[in-house]
Enzyme design. Structure first.
Site, short mmCIF file in Angstrom:
data_model
loop_
_atom_site.label_atom_id
_atom_site.label_comp_id
_atom_site.label_asym_id
_atom_site.label_seq_id
_atom_site.Cartn_x
_atom_site.Cartn_y
_atom_site.Cartn_z
N ASP A 45 39.43 40.58 37.93
CA ASP A 45 38.26 41.38 38.34
C ASP A 45 37.26 41.44 37.20
OD1 ASP A 45 36.71 42.86 40.00
OD2 ASP A 45 37.83 44.73 39.74
N ASN A 93 36.57 40.33 50.17
CA ASN A 93 35.66 39.44 49.43
C ASN A 93 34.90 38.50 50.39
OD1 ASN A 93 37.92 38.92 46.61
ND2 ASN A 93 36.34 40.47 46.92
C1 FPP Z 1 36.49 39.30 40.79
O1 FPP Z 1 35.26 39.52 40.15
C2 FPP Z 1 36.72 37.89 41.15
C3 FPP Z 1 36.70 37.38 42.41
C4 FPP Z 1 36.43 38.21 43.58
C5 FPP Z 1 36.94 35.96 42.69
C6 FPP Z 1 37.89 35.24 41.77
C7 FPP Z 1 38.02 33.85 42.20
C8 FPP Z 1 37.89 32.77 41.41
C9 FPP Z 1 37.68 32.82 39.95
C10 FPP Z 1 37.97 31.45 42.07
C11 FPP Z 1 39.31 30.83 41.89
C12 FPP Z 1 39.85 30.40 43.16
C13 FPP Z 1 40.96 29.66 43.35
C14 FPP Z 1 41.56 29.58 44.70
C15 FPP Z 1 41.67 28.93 42.29
P1 FPP Z 1 34.14 40.32 40.93
O2 FPP Z 1 33.30 39.34 41.71
O3 FPP Z 1 34.76 41.40 41.76
O4 FPP Z 1 33.27 40.92 39.76
P2 FPP Z 1 32.80 42.43 39.60
O5 FPP Z 1 34.01 43.29 39.78
O6 FPP Z 1 32.25 42.49 38.22
O7 FPP Z 1 31.76 42.64 40.65
MG MG Z 2 35.29 43.39 41.46
#
Ligand code: FPP
Ligand code: MG
Length: 266
Positions: A45, A93
């Site tokens: 996250d 998501n």
């Molecule tokens: C959380 O940060 C991250 C995600 C929702 C996506 C994570 C996915 C990847 C890195 C892709 C990898 C995929 C595979 C299948 C290997 P956030 O977007 O919630 O950030 P925030 O909490 O700061 O808003």
């Molecule tokens: Mg997040």
């Protein structure tokens, strides 16, 4: 000409590098003496917040997050952590705006395609399995996932569960439906349903529950991650954003886990 400030900063960064590397080695030797968690769950996250603070786009944040994931998986294998479940994408998501979802799915495709040619996956004999409502994904990605699962199905030294289009409540509902089906078809008797049987109907097929679940970015909740399987897991929350995670952060999480006594409610 090097300014005095420039010189000072470069000395500080040089010294810090040495301090970190010393600290990392010290932590590593400490952690290696303890018992390693067999199964670690990772809630990655903070990609977007990290990007915003660095003056980058969310898209870049996820790209860095993806690169970090590969690095962290290598640390886990080196340490002898055999099962890692990563929360790559929740069902929630998928409700994000269209462009971001497309970008995340593009990264997922990149990730699964890289697996097919990854020397590490073959060196560490990693079996990969996707868990989640795969029916919500497009056909291309589903085909690719099937190909990756097939290509790695004989490996059993290490395992990665990729939670994608995953929700813990949905998983439990899906398991319930499958159990009812088995009962109706006469394959399973109602009196034989207990926790162990139930767990076998989950996406994780009754595999070992996570010993330790780590979430980055300072949020302290599960967000539906492995709801059933996490009943006796240890939780470790840390403030760093996922793309900024350092090896010492992972090692500290494991050391904390090793210092806790797990009693399983007894
Ligand atoms: C959380 O940060 C991250 C995600 C929702 C996506 C994570 C996915 C990847 C890195 C892709 C990898 C995929 C595979 C299948 C290997 P956030 O977007 O919630 O950030 P925030 O909490 O700061 O808003
Ligand atoms: Mg997040």
């Amino acid at each position: 000409m090097v300014s005095l400030r420039g010189l000072r900063n470069s000395i500080i960064s040089h010294v810090m590098k040495h301090v970190y590397s010393y600290y990392e080695r010290k932590l590593l030797s400490e952690v290696k003496r303890g018992r390693m968690p067999e199964h670690v769950g990772l809630i990655l996250d903070g990609n977007r917040r990290w990007a915003m603070e660095a003056g980058l786009t969310s898209e870049k944040g996820h790209e860095y997050g993806f690169e970090k994931l590969k690095e962290v998986l290598n640390w886990c294998w080196e340490l002898g952590i055999h099962v890692v479940t990563i929360y790559a994408l929740s069902t929630e998501n998928l409700q994000r705006d269209k462009r971001e979802v497309e970008n995340l799915l593009r990264l997922a495709k990149k990730g699964f395609s890289e697996v097919l040619n990854s020397p590490e996956i073959h060196r560490y004999k990693v079996r990969i399995k996707a868990i989640g409502r795969l029916d919500l994904l497009d056909e291309d990605l589903r085909q690719l996932i099937m190909q990756v699962e097939k290509a790695t199905e004989r490996y059993n030294d290490n395992k990665i569960y990729v939670a994608i289009a995953y929700g813990g409540r949905v998983e439990i509902v899906d398991a319930t439906k499958r159990i009812i089906k088995s009962v109706l078809s006469g394959e399973l008797r109602m009196e034989d349903i207990d926790e162990r049987t139930f767990a076998k109907y989950l996406y994780t097929n009754g595999d070992k529950d996570p010993d330790l679940i780590i979430r980055t970015s300072g949020e302290e909740r599960l967000s539906g991650f492995l709801l059933w399987q996490s009943a006796y897991s240890e939780f470790y929350f840390m403030d760093v954003y996922w793309p900024a995670l350092r090896k010492i952060d992972l090692l500290r999480a494991i050391r904390t886990y090793q210092n806790r006594t797990r009693r399983f409610g007894r």
